[in-house]
Design a protein around this motif. Structure first.
Motif, PDB file in Angstrom:
ATOM      1  N   PHE A 118       1.041  -1.331  -0.051  1.00  0.00           N
ATOM      2  CA  PHE A 118      -0.033   0.110   0.034  1.00  0.00           C
ATOM      3  C   PHE A 118       0.614   1.279   0.414  1.00  0.00           C
ATOM      4  O   PHE A 118       0.284   2.257   0.743  1.00  0.00           O
ATOM      5  CB  PHE A 118      -0.782  -0.329   1.281  1.00  0.00           C
TER       6      PHE A 118
ATOM      7  N   ASN B 118      -4.318  -4.027   8.744  1.00  0.00           N
ATOM      8  CA  ASN B 118      -5.673  -3.932   8.704  1.00  0.00           C
ATOM      9  C   ASN B 118      -6.577  -4.406   9.204  1.00  0.00           C
ATOM     10  O   ASN B 118      -6.518  -5.478   9.356  1.00  0.00           O
ATOM     11  CB  ASN B 118      -6.329  -5.023   6.984  1.00  0.00           C
TER      12      ASN B 118
ATOM     13  N   SER C 122      -9.881  -4.100   9.731  1.00  0.00           N
ATOM     14  CA  SER C 122     -10.896  -4.402   9.243  1.00  0.00           C
ATOM     15  C   SER C 122     -11.588  -5.701   9.687  1.00  0.00           C
ATOM     16  O   SER C 122     -12.697  -6.282   9.829  1.00  0.00           O
ATOM     17  CB  SER C 122     -11.635  -4.513   7.878  1.00  0.00           C
TER      18      SER C 122
HETATM   19  C1  LIG Z   1      -8.868  -4.243   4.326  1.00  0.00           C
HETATM   20  O1  LIG Z   1      -9.423  -5.618   4.231  1.00  0.00           O
HETATM   21  C2  LIG Z   1     -10.976  -6.001   3.612  1.00  0.00           C
HETATM   22  C3  LIG Z   1     -11.197  -7.261   3.973  1.00  0.00           C
HETATM   23  O2  LIG Z   1     -10.608  -8.329   3.501  1.00  0.00           O
HETATM   24  C4  LIG Z   1     -10.280  -5.433   2.516  1.00  0.00           C
HETATM   25  O3  LIG Z   1     -11.718  -4.689   1.592  1.00  0.00           O
HETATM   26  C5  LIG Z   1      -9.769  -3.789   2.399  1.00  0.00           C
HETATM   27  O4  LIG Z   1      -9.896  -3.160   0.916  1.00  0.00           O
HETATM   28  C6  LIG Z   1      -8.433  -3.844   3.231  1.00  0.00           C
HETATM   29  N1  LIG Z   1      -8.198  -1.856   3.037  1.00  0.00           N
HETATM   30  C7  LIG Z   1      -6.957  -2.061   3.109  1.00  0.00           C
HETATM   31  C8  LIG Z   1      -6.349  -0.603   3.070  1.00  0.00           C
HETATM   32  O5  LIG Z   1      -6.070  -2.988   2.296  1.00  0.00           O
END
Ligand SMILES: *[C@@H]1O[C@H](CO)[C@@H](O)[C@H](O)[C@H]1NC(C)=O
Ligand SMILES: *[C@@H]1O[C@H](CO)[C@@H](O)[C@H](O)[C@H]1NC(C)=O
Ligand SMILES: *[C@@H]1O[C@H](CO)[C@@H](O)[C@H](O)[C@H]1NC(C)=O
Ligand SMILES: *[C@@H]1O[C@H](CO)[C@@H](O)[C@H](O)[C@H]1NC(C)=O
Ligand SMILES: *[C@@H]1O[C@H](CO)[C@@H](O)[C@H](O)[C@H]1NC(C)=O
Length: 544
Positions: free
Chosen positions: A4, A341, A343
């Protein structure tokens, strides 16, 4: 730290445009430029049949230590290269022929079996590492400090070929020591598996450029090629292939030893809690190493970062890092800690409950800190120091004072601010942001690498002293054995000079005039180092 990555476009505004054929520099083809150099116009001939590299009479060199003898042989071969096989045989020496290079070790406590360390480079501020001088038709290299091989590399760079193909060396005096103690290259063996021989070849090229740290980003999301004795399932399930795409304990030993005898440290990186997808594939006793992600109220079947709320996670880490600390002798381990991450953690009800119970609210960086804190405590008990990516510092995790903070994010203004921030908190730091060599663009980007300086930020002298160096990174998305060397060399050589030579060595014209022949020298030694620009080498790469 590679996926990233956001970076402002590399704009090459009015790059320095060199002539295809380099002008001779008054420093010959020395690279990186030594701290003090005086090359005279008096030249002497050398021939492979008469020239010898030998121990000085009162040298502390231990005769039972093959380290030095091996280095003598290596550099003899580099100096005479092809002409050794095909060149003139004389046996008789002329009046202006040099026949001896004497190597003097002046310290009684240079250990044959010792490992290079951060301290062995740091203790040298203003002290020479070595001294090269010609007296009475004998060249002397006096090594004042470990490591011992750097002066041999420098001597070999003084030797050049005249128009008759005869080797010459000028009477010269050189005093040298590095500006920074930590001069690293990061290779990534997870996104693509790198065969051991590729790693060894690269260590050899690193030594030609006086790099002294191999940062081995050995595992990551895509694959887990490190074979653990404690948890063999990790590579059996997590490597691209369980037999052909793994580093066995013997492979790892081989890499460490090959590096050691070239004065290079090997620092492995085991990045957690993010970048761990491949760790989850091993079906080991603590099945729940990674966090199950939820979709609504049900597990989605996918997994996120390491699960920070289970005791079994820490039991695993204890055993795992206990092994790592014995496999890798260096005093430091890189623990990663970048790009977590949140999420998946957010989606998981057990994690949410844990957050509430611990009063973390919705601040998942507190949970990350909780994990890292535990991990650091575990690694501390193995008596290793640690390096971490800058996010761990940014998130306010409590760190021991000897932690090394690795800065990799942002544009120039942002990383300079970060260096100021890290050092004002009293931590030692090293820089990689401007040196992501996996990023390529049309043009002479080596000039941009050359211009970046890790001590260029607003800070006090005390802060500047906390900068221990930097690393050139070659992330593996688009790199494997086929293109590693040409992508890295000679572009990494620009970083090598920035980290070794004095701060005011910034003349792009002189750099070009030395880097061009340095690149040709690497080519002649068999390294497929790509061209810098329109030019030619006396002996082109011939593919073997
Ligand atoms: C974090 O993980 C989620 C689910 O796996 C994904 O949709 C999202 O794009 C990710 N965020 C980043 C910044 O890569
Ligand atoms: C070495 O000596 C030769 C012959 O005297 C001279 O032409 C050359 O410039 C010298 N090299 C350097 C780097 O000074
Ligand atoms: C995890 O370890 C902590 C501290 O030792 C302990 O208080 C807790 O009960 C343990 N949790 C589980 C689920 O075993
Ligand atoms: C330094 O870092 C800390 C922790 O991330 C942050 O709170 C602070 O704002 C930063 N200071 C500067 C001057 O960037
Ligand atoms: C350093 O400070 C000066 C004056 O405050 C400022 O103009 C400059 O942008 C700062 N440089 C960096 C890299 O932060």
């Amino acid at each position: 730290s590679s996926i990233f990555f956001t970076w402002s476009l590399l704009l090459l505004i009015n790059p320095f445009e060199p002539e295809p054929v380099a002008e001779p520099s008054k420093y010959g083809s020395l690279w990186p430029l030594p701290q003090k150099v005086q090359i005279s116009d008096v030249s002497y001939k050398l021939s492979s049949s008469n020239f010898r590299i030998v121990d000085g009479k009162l040298s502390y060199a231990d005769p039972s230590c093959s380290l030095l003898q091996d280095a003598y042989r290596r550099y003899f071969d580099y100096i005479f290269g092809l002409t050794r096989k095909h060149g003139p045989k004389s046996g008789r020496t002329g009046p202006s022929e040099l026949t001896e290079l004497q190597v003097w070790i002046t310290s009684p406590d240079t250990e044959c079996d010792g490992y290079p360390s951060l301290a062995s480079d740091e203790s040298c501020e203003s002290l020479s590492f070595f001294n090269i001088q010609l007296l009475d038709l004998i060249y002397y290299i006096v090594f004042i400090l470990f490591p011992l091989f750097l002066g041999l590399e420098t001597f070999s760079q003084l030797v050049y070929e005249d128009e008759y193909g005869v080797k010459n060396v000028n009477s010269s005096e050189i005093n040298d020591f590095p500006r920074f103690a930590h001069r690293g290259i990061l290779l990534d063996s997870s996104r693509h598996f790198l065969p051991v021989q590729v790693i060894l070849d690269n260590l050899e090229t690193m030594a030609m450029n006086k790099f002294n740290v191999f940062h081995w980003h050995i595992v990551d999301d895509p694959s887990f090629p490190f074979m653990s004795k404690t948890f063999p399932q990790l590579s059996q399930k997590g490597a691209y292939h369980p037999y052909t795409h793994v580093y066995t304990p013997a492979d790892v030993k081989k890499v460490i030893e090959f590096a050691r005898v070239r004065g290079i440290r090997v620092i492995p990186e085991f990045d957690t809690p993010g970048h761990t997808q491949s760790w989850g594939k091993g079906d080991f006793p603590c099945e729940n190493l990674l966090t199950p992600c939820y979709s609504g109220s049900k597990p989605s079947g996918t997994f996120g970062p390491v699960n920070p709320i289970l005791n079994s996670t820490y039991d695993f880490m204890k055993q795992f890092f206990k092994e790592i600390s014995t496999v890798f002798p260096d005093a430091y381990i890189h623990l990663g800690g970048d790009e977590v991450n949140f999420s998946c953690w957010k989606s998981n009800p057990d994690i949410q409950k844990f957050m509430t119970d611990h009063g973390f609210g919705q601040d998942f960086s507190k949970l990350e800190s909780f994990y890292i804190q535990n991990l650091l405590d575990i690694v501390t008990t193995t008596n290793k120091g640690y390096m971490i990516w800058q996010e761990v510092f940014d998130n306010g995790v409590k760190l021991t004072p000897d932690t090394l903070i690795h800065v990799w994010k942002g544009n120039q203004q942002q990383y300079q601010k970060e260096m100021a921030n890290v050092t004002s908190s009293g931590y030692q730091t090293l820089l990689s942001t401007p040196w992501y060599l996996n990023r390529i663009s049309y043009g002479q980007d080596w000039q941009e690498f050359y211009k970046a300086d890790p001590q260029e930020f607003n800070g006090t002298e005390t802060q500047k002293k906390l900068v221990i160096g930097g690393e050139a990174c070659l992330w593996g998305e688009y790199v494997d054995a086929t293109n590693l060397s040409p992508r890295l060399w000679p572009r990494a050589s620009a970083v090598a000079e920035r980290l070794w030579s004095a701060m005011d060595v910034t003349d792009l014209g002189d750099a070009w005039n030395r880097l061009s022949p340095h690149r040709c020298r690497m080519v002649e030694r068999g390294v497929p180092a790509e061209p810098l620009f329109v030019s030619y080498c006396p002996r082109e790469y011939n593919g073997v």
